[in-house]
Design a protein around this motif. Structure first.
Motif, short mmCIF file in Angstrom:
data_model
loop_
_atom_site.label_atom_id
_atom_site.label_comp_id
_atom_site.label_asym_id
_atom_site.label_seq_id
_atom_site.Cartn_x
_atom_site.Cartn_y
_atom_site.Cartn_z
N ASP A 1 81.08 -9.88 15.97
CA ASP A 1 82.23 -11.02 15.67
C ASP A 1 82.98 -10.34 15.15
O ASP A 1 83.20 -9.56 14.16
N ARG A 2 84.30 -10.82 14.21
CA ARG A 2 85.57 -10.33 13.29
C ARG A 2 84.98 -10.11 12.42
O ARG A 2 84.75 -9.30 11.41
N ALA A 3 84.65 -11.41 11.57
CA ALA A 3 84.14 -11.47 10.30
C ALA A 3 83.15 -10.46 10.24
O ALA A 3 83.26 -9.49 9.17
N SER A 4 81.51 -10.30 11.17
CA SER A 4 80.88 -9.63 10.35
C SER A 4 81.58 -7.74 10.53
O SER A 4 81.06 -6.68 9.86
N ALA A 5 82.75 -7.36 11.68
CA ALA A 5 82.94 -6.36 11.86
C ALA A 5 83.79 -5.75 10.47
O ALA A 5 83.37 -4.86 10.43
N GLU A 6 84.41 -7.41 9.83
CA GLU A 6 84.80 -6.36 8.75
C GLU A 6 84.52 -5.80 7.70
O GLU A 6 84.46 -5.23 6.25
N LEU A 7 83.09 -6.81 7.12
CA LEU A 7 82.13 -7.00 6.71
C LEU A 7 81.55 -5.19 6.74
O LEU A 7 81.27 -4.67 5.39
N LEU A 8 81.14 -4.91 7.60
CA LEU A 8 79.85 -3.84 8.05
C LEU A 8 81.25 -2.68 8.05
O LEU A 8 80.70 -1.32 8.33
N HIS A 9 82.63 -2.56 8.26
CA HIS A 9 83.12 -1.20 8.38
C HIS A 9 83.48 -1.24 9.64
O HIS A 9 83.19 0.44 10.29
N VAL A 10 82.54 -2.05 10.43
CA VAL A 10 83.22 -1.00 11.94
C VAL A 10 84.36 -1.43 13.14
O VAL A 10 84.45 -2.75 12.08
N ALA A 11 84.11 -1.55 14.40
CA ALA A 11 85.11 -1.79 15.36
C ALA A 11 84.50 -3.41 15.88
O ALA A 11 83.28 -3.03 15.88
N GLU A 12 85.01 -4.35 16.19
CA GLU A 12 84.43 -5.69 16.34
C GLU A 12 84.51 -5.51 17.47
O GLU A 12 84.49 -4.29 18.92
N GLY A 13 83.28 -5.98 18.25
CA GLY A 13 82.22 -5.57 19.38
C GLY A 13 81.35 -4.30 19.01
O GLY A 13 80.63 -4.07 19.95
N SER A 14 81.41 -3.54 17.86
CA SER A 14 80.21 -3.17 18.50
C SER A 14 78.55 -3.49 18.08
O SER A 14 78.58 -4.50 17.53
N PRO A 15 77.85 -2.81 18.77
CA PRO A 15 75.88 -3.17 18.51
C PRO A 15 75.63 -3.42 17.45
O PRO A 15 75.64 -2.14 16.45
N LEU A 16 75.46 -4.57 16.94
CA LEU A 16 74.13 -4.62 15.96
C LEU A 16 73.05 -5.78 16.22
O LEU A 16 72.96 -5.87 17.06
N LEU A 17 71.97 -5.14 15.25
CA LEU A 17 71.32 -5.86 15.20
C LEU A 17 71.03 -6.61 14.94
O LEU A 17 71.08 -6.73 13.18
N SER A 18 70.59 -8.31 15.08
CA SER A 18 70.86 -9.22 14.56
C SER A 18 69.38 -8.96 14.21
O SER A 18 68.42 -9.88 15.19
N VAL A 19 68.73 -10.21 12.76
CA VAL A 19 67.43 -10.74 12.84
C VAL A 19 67.91 -11.16 12.11
O VAL A 19 68.16 -12.10 11.24
N GLU A 20 67.22 -12.77 12.63
CA GLU A 20 67.01 -13.95 12.11
C GLU A 20 65.78 -14.06 11.46
O GLU A 20 64.64 -13.86 12.17
N ARG A 21 65.60 -14.30 10.05
CA ARG A 21 63.97 -15.41 10.11
C ARG A 21 63.75 -16.01 9.35
O ARG A 21 65.31 -16.99 8.45
N ILE A 22 62.96 -16.84 8.88
CA ILE A 22 62.57 -18.10 8.50
C ILE A 22 61.10 -17.64 7.49
O ILE A 22 60.28 -16.65 8.37
N SER A 23 61.16 -17.34 5.99
CA SER A 23 60.29 -17.19 5.32
C SER A 23 59.73 -18.46 4.58
O SER A 23 60.23 -19.38 4.77
N TYR A 24 58.71 -18.25 4.55
CA TYR A 24 57.43 -19.49 4.45
C TYR A 24 56.86 -19.19 2.66
O TYR A 24 56.42 -17.79 2.61
N THR A 25 56.53 -20.37 1.98
CA THR A 25 55.97 -19.95 0.58
C THR A 25 54.28 -20.61 1.07
O THR A 25 54.03 -20.78 2.31
N TYR A 26 53.77 -21.04 -0.85
CA TYR A 26 52.59 -20.88 0.12
C TYR A 26 52.41 -22.39 1.22
O TYR A 26 53.33 -23.21 0.96
#
Lengths: 255, 255
Positions: free
Chosen positions: B206-231
């Motif tokens: 999307d536009r925001a991410s494209a700006e942050l990562l210095h790539v064109a809008e619509g470029s393929p990105l790997l989306s990594v959704e993580r849930i972290s757990y403690t003890y």
DNA sequence: GAGTGGTCTAGACCACTGC
DNA sequence: CAGTGGTCTAGACCACTCG
């Protein structure tokens, strides 16, 4: 037929002085792997009991146990209390998801089907040779197939295999088989995939893949490049899959 | 101060009859986890020797050993022969790559830097509440940051944390810290991430991410959704990262 | 009941670390 | 050298499976 190696006693004393010291249970472990590799026991079969193996190798049950423990944790063997220890097989739903970490976003369980498309012979280029530990120009087999979930194409795979081992592989064989590819490799070619390394990237769909997966050219796809290894870390498969992650995702546990 | 629970003897005999039978070494394991959770020993510190623990818990050394074995294989503890057993810490290069499976395609080792961008308070929506095991409307903290490798932006993260635990978290804190985020969480908030689940998909920038990562809008990105757990499998972080996989890939070992 | 893996113990000795 | 984890043994008993 398998003959009992009679080196236990000589092995044992390579302690202290030796630069290549390894504990007894690891030596037993490696003997067990050799037996598996040699086909002494086949996938799905029971191996001898811990007591029998202890007698064979002239060690205590506890030492055999520790060797088996490690092999079980590496998914080469499978322990079942009260029944025995079994050679792991890909013909098992658990093994399926170990090597295909794709799950539907909805959480439902979906029937999957492998649709083979092409299968041809070629000679290894520099990269295939490097990855599969072959010489440039050695025979290889290339397979293209699509994986469907709930009737829809989700994965487009291109698979490179060493030609010598898989000389007999044909499209018909894969079409007739209702098992997974790895189950087929295991039962028909005696090749058991034991571990693999995957490299994931996001890419744009090229025209061929876009057609196979019924998406627009340029759509984001998950590229999964995999190298699979058998016993003894020998590479025996190089595969590149393009995953459509619209309704599915690649699930990974970080321990 | 920690006080010794005196239930060993009563625990032991819940065999046979009991429907909730668990072996002694697992009970010891769970006592050790409780001690870790209670902060009895801190990350990086040695825990008492196996013999000491055996005396404490009134069991044999072997039983303690088996409990510790499991905790070590789950990366809660770290054994070092001749030195002792240590509480695992994120302040350790190995832990870093356990939770960030991104490696450069070139294979070189690259210096990484975390650049915090925003940090604000909000109330949990239905999804954040579900994932973090909170109530809708509970306080949460949201962090946005970019990870750079070799000076170039590669990952754009958005991180959701339970507001109560991380009430004191500020942008300045993250800017000043030269440690990884998890090391900061561990040292300043007493929260140790123990395991995580990641869901990967390929998406278009999307536009925001494209700006942050210095790539064109619509470029393929790997989306990594993580849930972290403690003890105790308590979820304490929900994170979505967008990875630029032009010069890097996500590396995964299938055991 | 016999056979399998799973747990628990006690004791001996080995390999590594640091004083 | 003493202290730590790592290996190896032998034997007892428990839990599970199956005939």
């Amino acid at each position: 037929m398998w003959t009992m190696p009679e080196i236990c006693v000589s092995m044992r004393q390579m302690s202290s002085e030796s630069p290549t010291y390894s504990p007894l249970y690891r030596q037993i472990k490696s003997l067990l792997v050799q037996a598996l590799e040699a086909g002494e026991w086949h996938p799905g079969e029971v191996i001898p009991s811990e007591m029998e193996l202890a007698t064979r190798f002239n060690v205590s049950q506890g030492t055999v146990r520790k060797a088996i423990d490690e092999l079980a944790s590496e998914n080469l063997l499978l322990r079942r209390q009260g029944k025995g220890t079994f050679v792991a097989t890909h013909n098992d739903p658990r093994a399926f998801f170990r090597f295909l970490r794709l799950v539907p976003l909805s959480g439902d369980i979906e029937p999957s089907r492998s649709v083979p498309i092409e299968c041809w012979r070629a000679k290894a280029g520099t990269e295939a040779a490097r990855v599969l530990d072959l010489k440039v120009g050695d025979a290889i087999v290339i397979v293209r197939r699509v994986l469907e979930f709930a009737g829809k194409p989700v994965v487009a795979d291109e698979i490179y295999l060493p030609g010598e081992t898989f000389a007999a592989l044909t499209l018909e064989m894969m079409e007739e088989s209702r098992e997974s590819l790895y189950t087929l490799f295991e039962s028909r070619f005696g090749v058991r995939m034991v571990r693999a390394v995957e490299r994931l990237r996001a890419v744009a769909a090229d025209r061929a893949s876009a057609e196979l997966l019924h998406v627009a050219e340029g759509s984001p796809l998950l590229s999964v490049e995999r190298i699979s290894y058998t016993y003894g870390d020998k590479p025996v498969e190089w595969r590149r899959g393009l995953y459509l992650t619209h309704d599915h995702c690649y699930l990974n546990e970080l321990g």
